[in-house]
Design a protein around this motif. Structure first.
Motif, short mmCIF file in Angstrom:
data_model
loop_
_atom_site.label_atom_id
_atom_site.label_comp_id
_atom_site.label_asym_id
_atom_site.label_seq_id
_atom_site.Cartn_x
_atom_site.Cartn_y
_atom_site.Cartn_z
N TYR A 7 32.14 41.67 48.36
CA TYR A 7 33.07 42.61 47.94
C TYR A 7 34.08 44.19 48.70
N ARG A 8 34.90 43.20 48.89
CA ARG A 8 35.93 44.09 49.37
C ARG A 8 37.27 44.55 48.71
N LEU A 9 37.89 45.67 47.95
CA LEU A 9 38.87 46.31 46.99
C LEU A 9 40.05 45.91 48.15
N ASP A 51 40.43 40.31 39.84
CA ASP A 51 39.27 40.60 39.40
C ASP A 51 38.94 41.63 38.47
N LEU A 52 39.33 42.89 38.56
CA LEU A 52 39.43 43.93 37.57
C LEU A 52 39.71 43.68 36.58
N ASP A 73 44.74 41.71 46.48
CA ASP A 73 44.47 40.95 44.74
C ASP A 73 43.76 41.07 43.85
N SER A 74 42.83 42.45 43.97
CA SER A 74 41.88 42.82 43.60
C SER A 74 41.97 43.41 41.95
N TRP A 75 43.27 43.19 41.04
CA TRP A 75 43.57 43.53 39.80
C TRP A 75 43.60 42.53 39.17
N LYS A 93 36.35 51.10 50.25
CA LYS A 93 36.88 49.60 49.82
C LYS A 93 36.03 48.84 49.40
N ALA A 148 31.67 47.48 43.56
CA ALA A 148 32.07 46.31 44.28
C ALA A 148 30.97 45.41 43.63
#
Length: 479
Positions: A249-251, A258-259, A254-256, A224, A245
């Motif tokens: 950091y691990r996807l 940050d992305l 809630d990563s949307w 991830k 990343a």
């Protein structure tokens, strides 16, 4: 940049012939670079029997297999009352803990359409009338029964393929570079969006960290920390990308958030290295002579991933990265990621000046070894380009597009070629067989996806837009 083709071919193993793709001899580092777990070799992949014509004129299948129609554009309906949208494309299947599956499905609509994805409040990215693409979500029984379809995201454009996430959502990819025009498009397009299948959650925001280009598909690695993305473009040909990343950091779910930041993480394009350490300019310099040979890979940072003034692929010189005509389907495994090049036709700008035409390639990138191997190759084949006259030839394959991996480790490919449209079963480094043929029309197959329990293969006929659930003795041939 010109490349001495002999320097690429030097030292390669004996090539495969025809469409059988017999495995070649021993290859250095193959054990490390193979995508199959060390405890389990590639499946034997028994030959499928000859396809039997369908009296309904829709889908030819081997004896013992059957299909059910799950959705059909303009005929089945959404829970909100509108007809099922058209142009079915990339699809993923998820188990929902019951006797039903959840499909999340793209609709590759590139403008206004009477059968566009309805812009349901809360799901809309771009409210312009020219942004009629998006995704629907379908609840499906194990027998293919449709238990309801609804909108997961709307107001997007040319939703081609994508990839599932480890946390149970779908990343949908826009295959376009179109910007806002103030009328039919009110926002820029060419992004990745995350789609939820629970019927409640929707965050229709572009994941700008993953770049703005003609996205095709993607896969997230097992740690991830990386996302691998393909680009279906020409003039110049597209690239294969890796997003990395930030350290530590691990996807996750809630990563949307940050992305959305265009500068989050690092986006790079792939360079396949020749023996002299220089990038191979285009995959069309390689042939079946390189089948299963590992090539080292490096990654080159993208200067402006939002492509504000210059398309992402045009920000590189021809000697910096390795290009390829129609980087298409992408699918991740525990050990690496598959990526497809659909074709490079003779006599066109698809092929570099001293490159080699082909009808399709499937590659495997190994995470640990950081090498890439050609695992399936369709040589240039005039018979495969005869169009409708070759409709019933279940052996002349061309134009692999979407790809998925079966629960047993073999590949399923969807053809988007000039001859018959097939769904194919392929063993990396081994044979390829037809397992379904479109009898309805000349449309491509899209979105093959296997249920985790190995019972159902879902696949679409893109036009007019039909989702099919295929059942049968899969384990007998693939297990």
């Amino acid at each position: 940049m010109s490349l001495d083709r002999r320097s690429v071919l030097r030292g390669a193993a004996v090539g495969a012939t025809g469409v059988g793709f017999a495995a070649v001899g021993a290859v250095p580092s193959l054990a490390e670079a193979t995508p199959a777990p060390a405890s389990r070799p590639y499946p034997a992949n028994r030959p499928f029997p000859p396809l039997m014509d369908d009296p309904k004129g829709i889908l030819a299948l081997p004896p013992g297999f059957k299909y059910a129609i799950v959705t059909r554009a303009g005929q089945t309906t959404l829970k909100s009352g509108q007809p099922t949208p058209e142009l079915h494309d990339g699809t993923a299947v998820f188990g929902n803990g019951t006797k039903q599956y959840t499909l999340i499905q793209n609709h590759e609509i590139g403008g206004n359409s009477a059968l566009g994805v309805p812009q349901i409040p809360g799901t809309v990215y771009d409210s312009g009338v020219g942004a009629a693409g998006g995704c629907t979500v379908i609840s499906v029984g194990r027998d293919g029964t449709n238990h309801g379809e609804w909108v997961g995201i709307s107001g997007t454009l040319t939703n081609c393929a994508g990839g599932p996430t480890p946390w149970g959502t779908w990343m949908t990819c826009e295959e376009t570079e179109n910007k806002a025009n103030g009328t039919t498009r009110l926002k820029d397009h060419g992004y990745v969006f995350e789609v939820w299948g629970d019927g409640e959650t929707a965050h229709p925001v572009p994941l700008k960290a993953l770049g703005r280009f003609a996205h095709e598909a993607l896969a997230i690695d097992r740690d991830k920390q990386h996302i691998y993305l393909s680009e279906d473009a020409s003039g110049p040909n597209g690239s294969f990308y890796r997003w990395t990343a930030p350290a530590g950091y691990r996807l996750g779910k809630d990563s949307w958030k940050d992305l959305q930041n265009v500068n989050f993480g690092v986006l790079e394009a792939m360079a396949i290295l020749n023996d002299d350490g220089k990038p191979i300019p285009d995959v069309a310099y390689l042939t079946s002579a390189q089948l299963l040979r590992p090539f080292r890979v490096t990654w080159v940072p993208v200067p402006d991933r939002d492509a504000v003034t210059v398309s992402t692929r045009k920000q590189f010189t021809d000697g910096q990265v390795t290009r390829g005509k129609k980087f298409e389907g992408v699918y991740g495994t525990h050990d690496g990621v598959y990526v497809v090049n659909s074709f490079a036709k003779s006599g066109t700008t698809d092929v570099p000046a001293d490159g080699i035409p082909h009808e399709g390639m499937v590659w495997f990138y190994n995470y640990k070894a950081q090498t890439i191997q050609l695992v399936t190759y369709f040589p240039a084949n005039a018979a495969a380009n005869q169009g409708p006259s070759a409709r019933y030839q279940d052996f002349n394959f061309d134009g692999p597009d979407n790809v998925t991996v079966t629960p047993w480790g073999s590949l399923i490919l969807a053809e988007d070629g000039n001859a018959s449209s097939h769904v194919l079963s392929a063993t990396p480094g081994g044979p390829t067989y037809a397992i379904a043929r479109n009898m309805l029309n000349d449309s491509e197959f899209t979105g093959p996806t296997f249920s985790e329990d190995g019972k159902v293969l879902f696949v679409n006929i893109q036009t007019p837009g039909i989702t099919l659930a295929i059942t049968g003795p899969w384990r007998d041939y693939l297990g």
